[in-house]
Every structure is written in structure tokens, then in C-alpha cells.
Design a protein around this motif. Structure first.
Motif, short mmCIF file in Angstrom:
data_model
loop_
_atom_site.label_atom_id
_atom_site.label_comp_id
_atom_site.label_asym_id
_atom_site.label_seq_id
_atom_site.Cartn_x
_atom_site.Cartn_y
_atom_site.Cartn_z
N LYS A 1 0.87 -1.10 -0.01
CA LYS A 1 0.07 0.12 -0.13
C LYS A 1 0.86 1.21 0.02
O LYS A 1 1.91 1.20 0.57
CB LYS A 1 -0.90 0.04 1.33
N SER A 2 0.40 2.34 -0.87
CA SER A 2 1.32 3.54 -0.76
C SER A 2 0.17 4.61 -0.78
O SER A 2 -0.93 4.34 -1.40
CB SER A 2 2.16 3.62 -1.96
N THR A 3 0.81 5.59 -0.50
CA THR A 3 -0.24 6.89 -0.58
C THR A 3 0.59 8.22 -0.87
O THR A 3 1.72 8.14 -0.64
CB THR A 3 -1.28 7.06 0.56
N TRP A 4 0.13 9.21 -1.52
CA TRP A 4 0.75 10.40 -1.79
C TRP A 4 -0.19 11.55 -1.37
O TRP A 4 -1.06 12.03 -1.93
CB TRP A 4 1.01 10.81 -3.26
N ILE A 5 0.18 12.32 -0.17
CA ILE A 5 -0.57 13.32 0.58
C ILE A 5 -0.02 14.58 0.27
O ILE A 5 1.34 14.79 0.37
CB ILE A 5 -0.52 13.23 1.95
N LYS A 6 -0.67 15.31 -0.47
CA LYS A 6 -0.17 16.66 -0.91
C LYS A 6 -0.94 17.67 -0.01
O LYS A 6 -2.11 17.94 0.16
CB LYS A 6 -0.46 17.08 -2.40
N ARG B 1 2.59 23.96 1.51
CA ARG B 1 3.87 24.05 2.39
C ARG B 1 3.93 24.95 3.43
O ARG B 1 4.57 24.70 4.46
CB ARG B 1 5.03 24.58 1.37
N ASP C 1 -4.42 19.83 -7.36
CA ASP C 1 -3.56 19.95 -6.35
C ASP C 1 -3.87 21.18 -5.27
O ASP C 1 -4.36 22.15 -5.71
CB ASP C 1 -2.17 20.14 -6.71
N SER D 1 -6.90 16.39 2.05
CA SER D 1 -5.70 16.11 1.51
C SER D 1 -5.06 14.71 1.98
O SER D 1 -4.50 13.91 1.41
CB SER D 1 -4.55 17.31 1.66
N GLY E 1 -7.19 12.04 0.58
CA GLY E 1 -7.20 11.73 -0.70
C GLY E 1 -8.43 11.93 -1.53
O GLY E 1 -8.61 11.47 -2.72
#
Length: 348
Positions: free
Chosen positions: A4-9, A12, A142, A235, A238
Motif C-alpha cells: 500500500k502507498s499514498t501521496w499526501i499533498k 507548504r 493539487d 488532502s 485523498g
């Protein structure tokens, strides 16, 4: 094997406080962006704060939008390309921020969110809401690279916009319950952390209802913090699940059958009262939601929304048709159940 993987944006930087609009250029410098900025705004925000932005960026090109639409997105994309912009600055409320968010995705560049009204959690989230005819499209994009929220400016915004933001956040109560329900019954992926953050944000606002008043900069501070937290929860998840359930389906259906009658946040607030009734019955937390909204001056009835009772019932019984998102509405509620919920809660 765990794969499992995730990309949290996430943004900044979030700069919030009194007079921070004048620190916008410093906040941009912290991002080490390349290229020139391009300002996306609308007439009222431009009149109120546009020059304060232009004074910080020599020769900044800009466009002022009258409405949010896919046509407006194309207009921004074309103008930004012509100006050879490296990033966008969105100054305003929902229209400029939603359009800039989607345009920056098209341009493959970042944008900075500079809200002038605390009216919705889109100031931080990775979702862009664009109307088209009698439909409102929620489009993935985004989130902003940074948010610069000047509480002095936000406190001067029309109070109805702030109460709409409050109602949008308070509706997280029922959105999270719908998400948990979908997880249990439909195996929809659920994030405990995102759900807890969204729930805590709603609870914080309900607990602060007595101190959220017109003209108080502290009120703008509280509401903006809540909007930022709600956007971050989305975010992390997702998706818009932490802040969008049956109450948002109800609001989107109102946009179709009774467009332009009320603000989005006010519609989801009233929707949340009724959908909480479906979740927990006559003795449930719907009274807490209603009382918090009323204390802040947000609508709690159909009359206060400017919408007749028949339209409320029609929207509630057909809201499940809006999108394939499982909520407490399931495959639809009967007219009798809708009338009971709306009547007992005092919505009609």
C-alpha cells in the motif's frame, strides 16, 4: 506482502494573522518558485486588496473573473501562458480560488491561495468546484502551495460569507458519519486520522459558536483555522469524504432544482441538520448542529434559505442520484421519511 502507498499533498506554508497580506511576497520567496506570478481575482476582491498584491510584485499580469466556469478556467490558462507565468496567485473567494486551482493543474504550475472571505474549505483543499448549467463539478486538483489568510481582511467580509464557511465546517459532523457508514457497509477506504481531524474541526467550531461574531477579527481567526484543518483532512484522505457526505449531495441537488437561492455553506448546514436526524433520530446531535448555526446567524430553516418546503423535500429524496457516493441516504429516502426529518428538525 504489504504494497500500500499514498501521496499526501499539503500546502507548504500557511500564513495567517493580522495584516499578513503585506507579507505575501515574503511567503512566496520562501517557496523558491521560478518564473513570474500571475494574479487571478474578481472585481470585489480586486477593488479591496488587488493593489496591495500588485505593490509587492512589479508588473504582475492579472485577470479579473465575473464567475467560476470552465470558460473562465480556459481564459486564465490562455492569459497565464501568454504572460509566461511561473505560478498563479488567487485573490478572492470561491470563484478565483477554484478557477486558479483548476487552471494551475492545467498549466502544471503551483498557486498561492489568498482568501478574502472565509466562506468555504476550498481555500486549502485539493478539490475545485466549478458550476456548469444546473450541475456543479467537483474536480480533483493539487492544493495550494501556500495559503496567506489576512484575518483583518477576512473580518471585513460580508458576515453571510463567514457564516457560510462556519456551516460548511460544521457539516463535517455528518460527512464523517457517512464516511464511516460507507466504510462499514461498502468497504470504502477510511482514514482514522483524516476522519478524526475533520470531526475535531467541526467540534471546535460548535464549541466556539458563542464567540464567533460579526466584525471580530478573532472570529475570522477561528473560522480560518477550521477551514485550513478541513482542507488538510481532505488532502490526507485523498478525497473529499472527510467534508462531504449526504448534506453536500442535498446541496448539489438544490443547485440543480433551485439554483442561486442560497450560499453553498448555508445549504450544507441545513442539510446536515436533517441528515444527522437520519443518523441518530429525534434525540440525536442535530439539535447541537442547529443551535450552533443559529447562534452564528446561519440559516437553519427552508424559509431562511429562501427555498420552499416542497423543493427541500424534492432535493432530499433525490440527492442520492447526484453521484455514486454511499451515504445515510442509501438508494434514496421516501417522501414520508424526508417530510418527517424536515418537520421534526424544524427545517420546514
Amino acid at each position: 506482502m504489504f504494497d500500500k502507498s499514498t501521496w499526501i499533498k499539503l500546502p507548504r506554508n500557511v500564513l495567517q494573522g493580522h495584516g499578513v497580506l503585506d507579507d505575501l511576497s515574503a511567503a512566496v520567496d520562501e517557496l523558491y518558485l521560478s518564473g513570474d506570478p500571475f494574479l487571478v481575482t474578481s472585481p470585489s476582491p480586486d477593488r479591496i486588496a488587488g493593489d496591495r498584491v500588485r505593490d509587492q510584485f512589479d508588473g504582475i499580469a492579472s485577470v479579473s473573473l465575473d464567475r467560476a466556469s470552465f470558460e473562465s478556467v480556459e481564459r486564465v490558462v490562455d492569459a497565464a501562458r501568454e504572460a509566461d507565468a511561473g505560478y498563479l496567485i488567487a485573490l478572492g473567494g470561491g470563484k478565483p480560488i477554484d478557477v486558479a486551482k483548476m487552471a494551475s493543474d492545467r498549466l502544471d504550475c503551483g498557486f498561492i491561495s489568498v482568501p478574502t472571505a472565509a466562506s468555504h474549505d476550498g481555500i486549502v483543499s485539493g478539490r475545485s468546484s466549478i458550476p456548469e448549467g444546473d450541475t456543479r463539478h467537483s474536480v480533483a486538483a493539487d492544493p495550494p502551495l501556500a495559503v496567506v489568510a489576512d484575518t483583518e481582511l477576512l473580518a471585513e467580509a460580508p458576515w453571510e460569507l463567514t457564516t457560510a464557511g462556519c456551516a460548511d465546517i460544521i457539516s463535517n459532523y455528518t460527512a464523517v458519519k457517512d464516511w464511516e457508514l460507507a466504510h462499514r457497509l461498502k468497504n470504502v477506504e477510511y482514514s482514522e486520522y483524516a476522519g478524526a481531524l475533520s470531526q475535531m474541526t467541526a467540534e471546535m467550531l460548535v464549541g466556539s459558536a458563542d464567540s464567533i461574531k460579526p466584525g471580530l477579527e478573532e472570529s475570522a481567526w477561528i473560522v480560518t483555522k477550521a477551514l485550513v484543518s478541513s482542507g488538510v483532512a481532505m488532502s490526507i484522505a485523498g478525497s473529499s469524504r472527510p467534508a462531504s457526505g449526504a448534506e453536500h449531495l442535498f446541496s448539489h441537488q438544490l443547485d440543480r432544482i433551485a439554483p442561486g437561492r442560497a450560499l453553498h455553506g448555508h445549504q450544507v448546514g441545513v442539510g446536515s441538520i436533517m441528515t444527522e436526524y437520519f443518523h441518530s433520530g429525534a434525540r440525536g446531535e442535530w439539535t447541537d448542529i442547529r443551535d450552533a448555526l443559529s447562534t452564528m446567524g446561519a440559516p437553519t430553516t427552508a424559509d431562511e434559505l429562501g427555498i420552499d418546503g416542497e423543493t427541500i423535500i424534492e432535493a432530499l429524496t433525490t440527492a442520492h442520484e447526484i453521484r455514486d457516493r454511499y451515504t445515510i441516504l442509501g438508494n434514496g429516502v421516501s417522501e414520508e421519511a424526508a417530510i418527517e426529518a424536515a418537520t421534526i428538525t424544524g427545517v420546514i
